[in-house]
Structure formats: structure tokens, C-alpha cells
Enzyme design. Structure first.
Site, PDB file in Angstrom:
ATOM      1  N   LYS A  24       0.972  -1.082  -0.074  1.00 31.77           N
ATOM      2  CA  LYS A  24      -0.094  -0.004  -0.031  1.00 31.77           C
ATOM      3  C   LYS A  24       0.750   1.451   0.002  1.00 31.77           C
ATOM      4  O   LYS A  24       0.780   2.246  -0.946  1.00 31.77           O
ATOM      5  CB  LYS A  24      -1.009  -0.068   1.349  1.00 31.77           C
ATOM      6  CG  LYS A  24      -1.990   1.150   1.235  1.00 31.77           C
ATOM      7  CD  LYS A  24      -3.387   0.733   1.999  1.00 31.77           C
ATOM      8  CE  LYS A  24      -2.906   0.583   3.657  1.00 31.77           C
ATOM      9  NZ  LYS A  24      -2.811   2.010   4.231  1.00 31.77           N
ATOM     10  N   SER A  25       1.969   1.164   0.870  1.00 33.83           N
ATOM     11  CA  SER A  25       2.713   2.644   0.874  1.00 33.83           C
ATOM     12  C   SER A  25       3.205   2.720  -0.325  1.00 33.83           C
ATOM     13  O   SER A  25       3.439   4.064  -0.703  1.00 33.83           O
ATOM     14  CB  SER A  25       3.762   2.259   2.059  1.00 33.83           C
ATOM     15  OG  SER A  25       3.154   2.345   3.251  1.00 33.83           O
ATOM     16  N   ARG A  29       2.882   6.069  -3.487  1.00 35.07           N
ATOM     17  CA  ARG A  29       4.070   6.712  -3.649  1.00 35.07           C
ATOM     18  C   ARG A  29       4.212   6.655  -5.109  1.00 35.07           C
ATOM     19  O   ARG A  29       4.764   7.698  -5.824  1.00 35.07           O
ATOM     20  CB  ARG A  29       5.166   6.406  -2.960  1.00 35.07           C
ATOM     21  CG  ARG A  29       5.182   6.871  -1.425  1.00 35.07           C
ATOM     22  CD  ARG A  29       6.023   6.022  -0.394  1.00 35.07           C
ATOM     23  NE  ARG A  29       6.309   6.638   0.883  1.00 35.07           N
ATOM     24  CZ  ARG A  29       5.209   6.360   1.879  1.00 35.07           C
ATOM     25  NH1 ARG A  29       4.277   5.673   1.695  1.00 35.07           N
ATOM     26  NH2 ARG A  29       5.527   7.119   2.950  1.00 35.07           N
ATOM     27  N   GLY A  97      -5.166   7.763   5.310  1.00 29.41           N
ATOM     28  CA  GLY A  97      -4.290   8.768   6.191  1.00 29.41           C
ATOM     29  C   GLY A  97      -3.151   9.160   5.209  1.00 29.41           C
ATOM     30  O   GLY A  97      -2.538  10.131   5.344  1.00 29.41           O
ATOM     31  N   ARG A 125      -8.931  11.621  12.649  1.00 31.02           N
ATOM     32  CA  ARG A 125      -7.374  11.505  12.798  1.00 31.02           C
ATOM     33  C   ARG A 125      -6.644  12.811  13.015  1.00 31.02           C
ATOM     34  O   ARG A 125      -7.046  13.826  12.260  1.00 31.02           O
ATOM     35  CB  ARG A 125      -6.798  10.571  11.836  1.00 31.02           C
ATOM     36  CG  ARG A 125      -7.432   9.172  12.013  1.00 31.02           C
ATOM     37  CD  ARG A 125      -7.054   8.124  11.128  1.00 31.02           C
ATOM     38  NE  ARG A 125      -5.717   7.775  11.326  1.00 31.02           N
ATOM     39  CZ  ARG A 125      -4.878   7.123  10.325  1.00 31.02           C
ATOM     40  NH1 ARG A 125      -5.644   6.581   9.344  1.00 31.02           N
ATOM     41  NH2 ARG A 125      -3.763   6.813  10.567  1.00 31.02           N
ATOM     42  N   ASP A 318       1.718  -1.304  11.771  1.00 29.41           N
ATOM     43  CA  ASP A 318       0.576  -1.939  11.176  1.00 29.41           C
ATOM     44  C   ASP A 318       0.138  -3.204  11.484  1.00 29.41           C
ATOM     45  O   ASP A 318      -0.814  -3.646  11.196  1.00 29.41           O
ATOM     46  CB  ASP A 318       0.392  -1.640   9.863  1.00 29.41           C
ATOM     47  CG  ASP A 318       0.508  -0.004   9.288  1.00 29.41           C
ATOM     48  OD1 ASP A 318       0.004   0.880  10.168  1.00 29.41           O
ATOM     49  OD2 ASP A 318       0.812   0.058   8.247  1.00 29.41           O
ATOM     50  N   LYS A 345      -4.482   5.530  14.962  1.00 27.98           N
ATOM     51  CA  LYS A 345      -4.768   4.790  13.385  1.00 27.98           C
ATOM     52  C   LYS A 345      -6.303   4.704  13.062  1.00 27.98           C
ATOM     53  O   LYS A 345      -7.099   5.537  13.544  1.00 27.98           O
ATOM     54  CB  LYS A 345      -4.154   3.193  13.533  1.00 27.98           C
ATOM     55  CG  LYS A 345      -2.751   3.255  14.002  1.00 27.98           C
ATOM     56  CD  LYS A 345      -1.805   3.870  12.843  1.00 27.98           C
ATOM     57  CE  LYS A 345      -0.545   4.031  12.901  1.00 27.98           C
ATOM     58  NZ  LYS A 345       0.361   4.473  11.965  1.00 27.98           N
ATOM     59  N   ARG A 349      -6.598   1.346  17.983  1.00 27.67           N
ATOM     60  CA  ARG A 349      -6.114  -0.151  18.048  1.00 27.67           C
ATOM     61  C   ARG A 349      -5.828  -0.757  19.175  1.00 27.67           C
ATOM     62  O   ARG A 349      -5.725  -1.816  19.299  1.00 27.67           O
ATOM     63  CB  ARG A 349      -5.312  -0.452  16.719  1.00 27.67           C
ATOM     64  CG  ARG A 349      -5.396  -0.380  15.524  1.00 27.67           C
ATOM     65  CD  ARG A 349      -4.572  -0.372  14.280  1.00 27.67           C
ATOM     66  NE  ARG A 349      -5.370  -0.539  13.112  1.00 27.67           N
ATOM     67  CZ  ARG A 349      -4.652   0.003  11.772  1.00 27.67           C
ATOM     68  NH1 ARG A 349      -3.463   0.021  11.952  1.00 27.67           N
ATOM     69  NH2 ARG A 349      -5.287  -0.153  10.802  1.00 27.67           N
TER      70      ARG A 349
HETATM   71  C1  S3P Z   1       2.431   4.633   6.131  1.00 27.18           C
HETATM   72  C2  S3P Z   1       2.961   4.949   7.438  1.00 27.18           C
HETATM   73  C3  S3P Z   1       2.567   4.554   8.860  1.00 27.18           C
HETATM   74  C4  S3P Z   1       1.477   3.272   8.511  1.00 27.18           C
HETATM   75  C5  S3P Z   1       0.563   3.495   7.475  1.00 27.18           C
HETATM   76  C6  S3P Z   1       1.241   3.932   6.076  1.00 27.18           C
HETATM   77  C7  S3P Z   1       3.108   5.395   5.026  1.00 27.18           C
HETATM   78  O1  S3P Z   1       1.909   5.770   9.380  1.00 27.18           O
HETATM   79  O2  S3P Z   1       0.671   3.253   9.704  1.00 27.18           O
HETATM   80  O3  S3P Z   1      -0.164   2.632   7.322  1.00 27.18           O
HETATM   81  O4  S3P Z   1       2.741   4.784   3.968  1.00 27.18           O
HETATM   82  O5  S3P Z   1       3.771   6.080   4.993  1.00 27.18           O
HETATM   83  P1  S3P Z   1       2.836   6.526  10.120  1.00 27.18           P
HETATM   84  O6  S3P Z   1       3.944   6.946   9.279  1.00 27.18           O
HETATM   85  O7  S3P Z   1       1.798   7.823  10.538  1.00 27.18           O
HETATM   86  O8  S3P Z   1       2.948   5.733  11.425  1.00 27.18           O
END
Ligand code: S3P
Length: 437
Positions: A24-25, A29, A97, A125, A318, A345, A349
Site C-alpha cells: 500500500k505505501s 508513492r 491517512g 485523525r 501496522d 490509526k 487499535r
Molecule cells: C504509512 C506510514 C504509517 C502506517 C501507514 C502507512 C506510510 O503511518 O501506519 O499505514 O505509507 O507512510 P505513520 O507514519 O503515521 O506511523
């Protein structure tokens, strides 16, 4: 949508060779940087989940031509750093987020005004963690009461590079500042209090941007420029984690997860499970566009409770919902501390998992920054995921060491990160029924 997962004596272990969806991250990007680059970027292995699709739609709404996703393939015609156009409406990023916090950074540097909004969970959030540093750089952003979304960003501000000491370990905050830094005059440096995922730094380098990294500080110098490149997105270790825990706690399991991203800023879950006694091996390691990837084999193991080292917490942030399940099935006590970020989150959680585990008869005590869990057997019952994808999937795996069936309510958001979870889990032995309400 509701899940009913079968516990009791008839359950089997997890078996087979499977591939979970894309990271996902990295998917978020790839759309952001591909859109801002000069030239055409081809993405493969893209996560077709609601969160990353919301990022994709946001860039389409800002005039970027993006084809796909089709079978994980996306083609982006980059418009360059200053080629985005003002969207007709507010950008609604749903539950995501990452979309909101990273977009806040790069939109702070645009010539147009824009509003970022989200669903009920995202609207609760904290966003002050990004609006504070962005304001320091010269951005003009307002939020709703208490620093919550929606965010209204006024364009045409001149941003200045700065040095920022982050108050919390957050890759989203770090990335937000670096993205704004690409539009600022001079150097922007971000220092984190603990190591967090570094996909932004790695991928910016792949797009030709000079990111300097020294220990816990990352810097970019603006104005920056990105050049198109192709990205092969590995599968998501955060999604793989459900199967790592599931296969560990279920008797008679032996499963292989293919092509999983094992970036060392994400492998906390493997290290924690190994400390608990899990049988996990990684093999076939390769490098894919600057990200390490491997196949992972997990067999059943007798887990034991531990005090999870605090330095591993941000590297597994996560994965805690399912790690709490592992702890509930382990022998002895597990203590989690230094994990207060879990409270902000997609749901709280700590509270939601403690409540659900207690409903299932587990001795789980929420603390301000973690949980104390007395391992043993998990019972039957009905739990609520509070619309949090990872809570829903964690309780689905809990059935593998439960004495009876578990009903899990409000599971629609599983599609934000793991479309096809129930089908994939069923294909390797989880007895799961999906009820569409
Ligand atoms: C993420 C960073 C994390 C993670 C989120 C994805 C990212 O959050 O919990 O699911 O893609 O940079 P935080 O950086 O706020 O901890």
C-alpha cells in the site's frame, strides 16, 4: 459486510503458496511520484485497494492521465512538478491517512487552492502533526477544530526549506515534509526519533531526486525535479503478516508467501514473531527497484509471550492488531509498550483489540501505550472491527486458535488494503464465510 470464521476442533492449518496484494505505501508513492515526474512511468503490482485508488483518483482529478489499474498495471503520463491543475471539487481520500498526509505536503507547494477531505474515521485523525511543520515552511493550511480534516490549502505560497525534529515516529509526517521540501527554496531536513519506513526516500532516488540520508535524518533540496521510471511494487508485508500469524498459531500449517517486500524498516513483524518462537524463513531474496523482496515460508510453532522491544514497534506499527492475536495464542504474558501511535490509526487499535479479545475470553488489558495479554485459548463470540480493515483481518486469523466460531462485524473496509482477503484466506484453509448485508 460481515465475516464468520470457524474455530473449534474441525479447523485445519494454512497451506499452499500464495501472493498477497501489492504494498500500500509503495503503491501510493508510485502514483504521486509518477504524476509529478517528467515522462511516462509504468507501474506493476499496484494495490487495487480503495486507499491507493483514492490517491490515483486524486491525481486524475488534478489533470494527470493515468491508465489502469488493470491486473495491477498502471501507466502514468507525468506532468512535471508544476503541471498539476486545480481539481473541480475537494479531493476526498476516503479512509486513507497516507493520501491525506502526503498530499498535504505536495499540495502546499502548488499554485492553486485545494481541499482534502476523508471519511468518518479519517475525519477523526490528527493532522496537526503535518499542518504544524508545513506552516513553519510558509504553507497556508487550515483544518477543522482540533486539527482534524478537512484541510484547506491556499496555493501560491513560497515555501522555505527548514530542519525539522519530528516529535513522533511517523513516516507519513517525514514524507509530507520531504514532499513539501521539493517545492521549497533551499534544503529541508527531517530527523525522526526512531526509524520509520523509508519508501519515500528510496523511491524519490529511483525517480532521480537527490535525497541525502544520514542516520535518522533525510534531506531534499528544492526546487527538485523527478524523471519517470518504472516501478514493480512488491507484495505488502503488512498483508502477509496476517498469514504469518495465522500459519504460526494454527496446528499443521506450512505456507509460502511470494514476492514480499522485506525492506528492513518494515520487517519488525518477522523479528517479533521470531522472538516469540515462530518458524519463519526468507529465501529467494532479490532487489526490485531499490526495495528488497523475498519469498517467506511459515510453519506452525508454539509461540511464547515476550516483552516486545520498543525499537521494533515503529517497524511493525501496522501489524499490531494481528500481533495481539499471536500474543493471545502464545504461552505466557506478552507486554507491548511504546505503541501509543496505535491509538490514532484507522481506529484506536489498543482499545478496539483489547475489547474484542476480552469479548473472546482473553485476559487482555489496554494500557496507555500498549497492552498486557495473558496468552491461552481464544473463545467464541461476536466482535466489531470498528470499520478498521486490519482489526477485521486480525480477528479472522484468531479463529485458527479459537475454541468456537467468531463473528466479525463491519468488515467492508478490508477492501481499503486487501481486496480478495476472504477468498485468498479460504483458498489456503481458513474457514471463512462472507455475509453481505
Ligand atoms: C504509512 C506510514 C504509517 C502506517 C501507514 C502507512 C506510510 O503511518 O501506519 O499505514 O505509507 O507512510 P505513520 O507514519 O503515521 O506511523
Amino acid at each position: 459486510m460481515k465475516f464468520i470464521v470457524q474455530g473449534g476442533l474441525d479447523k485445519t492449518g494454512l497451506h499452499g503458496t500464495i501472493r498477497v496484494p501489492g504494498d500500500k505505501s509503495i503503491s501510493h508513492r508510485s502514483i504521486m511520484f509518477g504524476s509529478l515526474a517528467e515522462g511516462t512511468s509504468n507501474i506493476s503490482g499496484f494495490l487495487e485497494g480503495e486507499d491507493s485508488l483514492n490517491t490515483l483518483r486524486a491525481f486524475q482529478a488534478m489533470g494527470v492521465t493515468i491508465d489502469g489499474p488493470s491486473d495491477g498495471k498502471v501507466t502514468i503520463q507525468g506532468v512535471g512538478m508544476n503541471g498539476l491543475s486545480k481539481p473541480a471539487l475537494a479531493l476526498d481520500v476516503g479512509n486513507s491517512g497516507t493520501s491525506m498526509r502526503l498530499l498535504a505536503g505536495l499540495l502546499a507547494g502548488q499554485k492553486f487552492d485545494v481541499e482534502l477531505s476523508g471519511d468518518a474515521s479519517l475525519s477523526r485523525r490528527p493532522m496537526k502533526r503535518v499542518t504544524d511543520p508545513l506552516s513553519e515552511m510558509g504553507a497556508k493550511i487550515t483544518s477543522a477544530e482540533g486539527g482534524k480534516p478537512p484541510l484547506k490549502i491556499t496555493g501560491n505560497q513560497s515555501l522555505t526549506g527548514f530542519s525539522y525534529q519530528m516529535p513522533m515516529a511517523s513516516a507519513q509526517v517525514k514524507s509530507c515534509c520531504l514532499l513539501a521540501g521539493m517545492y521549497a527554496q533551499g534544503k529541508t531536513c527531517v530527523t525522526e526519533p526512531a526509524i520509520t519506513r523509508d519508501h519515500t526516500e528510496r523511491m524519490l532516488k529511483a525517480f532521480g531526486c537527490d535525497v541525502e540520508v544520514n542516520d535518522s535524518t533525510a534531506c531534499v533540496t528544492g526546487p527538485a525535479k523527478l524523471t519517470a521510471t518504472d516501478i514493480d511494487v512488491p507484495t505488502d508485508i503488512s498483508s502477509a503478516a496476517f498469514f504469518m500469524v495465522g500459519a504460526s498459531i494454527a496446528d499443521d500449517s506450512d505456507i509460502v508467501l511470494e514476492h514480499v517486500g522485506i525492506n528492513p524498516t518494515r520487517t519488525g513483524v518477522i523479528n517479533i514473531l521470531k522472538l516469540m518462537g515462530a518458524d519463519i524463513t526468507t529465501f529467494n531474496q532479490i532487489d526490485v527497484g531499490g526495495e528488497p523482496v523475498a519469498d517467506i515460508r511459515i510453519k506452525s510453532a508454539k509461540l511464547k509471550g515476550i516483552h516486545i522491544p520498543e525499537n521494533l514497534v515503529p517497524l511493525a506499527i501496522d501489524e499490531f492488531p494481528v500481533l495481539f492475536v499471536a500474543a493471545a495464542c502464545a504461552e505466557g504474558q506478552t507486554i507491548v509498550t511504546g505503541a501509543e501511535e496505535l491509538r490514532v490509526k484507522e481506529s484506536d487499535r489498543i482499545q478496539v483489540m483489547a475489547d474484542g479479545l476480552k469479548t473472546l475470553g482473553v485476559d487482555a488489558r489496554a494500557t496507555e501505550d500498549g497492552m498486557i495479554i495473558q496468552g491461552g485459548e481464544i473463545g467464541a463470540g461476536t466482535v466489531n472491527s470498528h470499520d478498521d480493515h486490519r482489526i477485521a483481518m486480525a480477528f479472522a486469523m484468531a479463529s485458527l486458535c479459537a475454541s468456537g466460531d467468531i463473528h466479525i462485524e463491519d468488515c467492508d473496509n478490508v477492501n481499503t488494503s486487501f481486496p480478495g482477503f476472504a477468498e485468498l484466506a479460504a483458498s489456503c484453509g481458513l474457514s471463512i464465510q462472507v455475509i453481505n448485508e
